[in-house]
Scaffold this motif. Structure first.
Motif, mmCIF file in Angstrom:
data_model
loop_
_atom_site.group_PDB
_atom_site.id
_atom_site.type_symbol
_atom_site.label_atom_id
_atom_site.label_comp_id
_atom_site.label_asym_id
_atom_site.label_seq_id
_atom_site.Cartn_x
_atom_site.Cartn_y
_atom_site.Cartn_z
ATOM 1 N N TYR A 57 4.149 7.656 4.986
ATOM 2 C CA TYR A 57 3.461 8.824 4.443
ATOM 3 C C TYR A 57 4.475 9.921 4.114
ATOM 4 O O TYR A 57 4.404 10.553 3.046
ATOM 5 C CB TYR A 57 2.425 9.355 5.426
ATOM 6 N N GLU A 58 5.424 10.160 4.994
ATOM 7 C CA GLU A 58 6.417 11.213 4.758
ATOM 8 C C GLU A 58 7.278 10.888 3.546
ATOM 9 O O GLU A 58 7.637 11.788 2.766
ATOM 10 C CB GLU A 58 7.279 11.399 6.001
ATOM 11 N N HIS A 61 5.177 11.630 0.496
ATOM 12 C CA HIS A 61 5.047 13.066 0.262
ATOM 13 C C HIS A 61 6.350 13.667 -0.258
ATOM 14 O O HIS A 61 6.328 14.531 -1.147
ATOM 15 C CB HIS A 61 4.625 13.783 1.542
ATOM 16 N N SER A 108 -4.950 7.424 5.924
ATOM 17 C CA SER A 108 -4.901 8.794 6.434
ATOM 18 C C SER A 108 -5.821 9.017 7.624
ATOM 19 O O SER A 108 -5.772 10.060 8.256
ATOM 20 C CB SER A 108 -5.243 9.783 5.308
ATOM 21 N N VAL A 113 -0.966 9.567 11.478
ATOM 22 C CA VAL A 113 -0.801 9.935 10.074
ATOM 23 C C VAL A 113 -1.636 11.172 9.750
ATOM 24 O O VAL A 113 -1.182 12.071 9.032
ATOM 25 C CB VAL A 113 -1.180 8.767 9.145
ATOM 26 N N GLU A 117 -0.398 14.526 8.079
ATOM 27 C CA GLU A 117 -1.045 14.900 6.827
ATOM 28 C C GLU A 117 -1.595 16.315 6.898
ATOM 29 O O GLU A 117 -1.482 17.091 5.942
ATOM 30 C CB GLU A 117 -2.161 13.917 6.514
ATOM 31 N N THR A 120 1.191 18.709 6.504
ATOM 32 C CA THR A 120 1.679 18.658 5.127
ATOM 33 C C THR A 120 0.749 19.431 4.202
ATOM 34 O O THR A 120 1.192 20.225 3.363
ATOM 35 C CB THR A 120 1.777 17.193 4.652
ATOM 36 N N ARG A 159 -6.783 17.217 -4.404
ATOM 37 C CA ARG A 159 -6.563 16.013 -3.597
ATOM 38 C C ARG A 159 -7.748 15.059 -3.717
ATOM 39 O O ARG A 159 -7.573 13.858 -3.926
ATOM 40 C CB ARG A 159 -6.352 16.403 -2.137
#
Length: 206
Positions: A57-58, A61, A108, A113, A117, A120, A159
């Motif tokens: 995920y990182e 992003h 997610s 995560v 998230e 973030t 989103r």
């Protein structure tokens, strides 16, 4: 972006491929087969499968941040044209990554995560608020708009909007998806969508 050490990157690449192939599931045996590495390598580099998912995920992003950074839209002048170009880069990045739909949905919900998230999204919303405030300070946006609230609303809608576009079959073209999302953003902050539209040829690809 700099590549991770070989074993770590092998696991990241294998896990990404496995997530796509298995619709958001990473089975350790399948990961071992796909990566050619042992379970011990996973624990050495990440400590757990959950941390591996967080790393994916990182990585996603970080790529998104690079794709929509100011230097990708430096040739556009005026708040509206710049932000429409940024919206297009946002759409193109998500459409180009087969993991995007999963990362916005099923993956997610993993607790580790989801925690990353949330942090973030908080940073993205804060950045959106600053961006709207800069448009107000330049006289291009309505000064009566609450920039922090508007930033939160726009990013939340963006989103969920891109997630909806990703689920559609057939998937819309990048320009069509961009236009649909941009019209909402423009209306939310009081910018004339048509006047701030730009031609596809003038928009840099992410």
């Amino acid at each position: 972006m700099a590549r991770a050490p070989l074993g770590r990157q092998q696991l990241l690449d294998a896990a990404r491929a496995e997530l796509v192939a298995a619709n958001g599931v990473v089975d350790l045996n399948a990961l071992k087969r796909r990566s050619g590495l042992s379970t011990g390598a996973l624990y050495h580099h990440f400590g757990s499968k959950a941390v591996l998912l967080v790393a994916i995920y990182e990585e996603f992003h970080a790529g998104l941040v690079a794709a929509i950074a100011d230097d990708t839209i430096a040739d556009e002048h005026g708040w509206g044209p710049r932000e429409r170009a940024r919206t297009r880069n946002f759409v193109a990045y998500h459409f180009a990554d087969p993991l995007a739909e999963l990362l916005l949905g099923r993956i997610s919900t993993e607790p580790e995560v989801a925690e990353v998230e949330a942090a973030t999204l908080a940073r993205i919303i804060e950045s959106a608020g600053r961006n709207i405030r800069s448009g107000q300070e330049s006289g291009e946006l309505d000064p009566s708009i609450d920039p922090e609230l508007a930033g939160a609303c726009v990013m939340g809608a963006l989103r969920h909007g891109i997630a909806e576009q990703l689920r559609r079959h057939p998937r819309p073209a990048v320009e069509d998806a961009t236009e649909a999302l941009w019209r909402f953003i423009a209306a939310a902050v009081g910018v004339e969508a048509v006047a701030s539209a730009i031609s596809p040829a003038s928009t840099p690809a992410p």
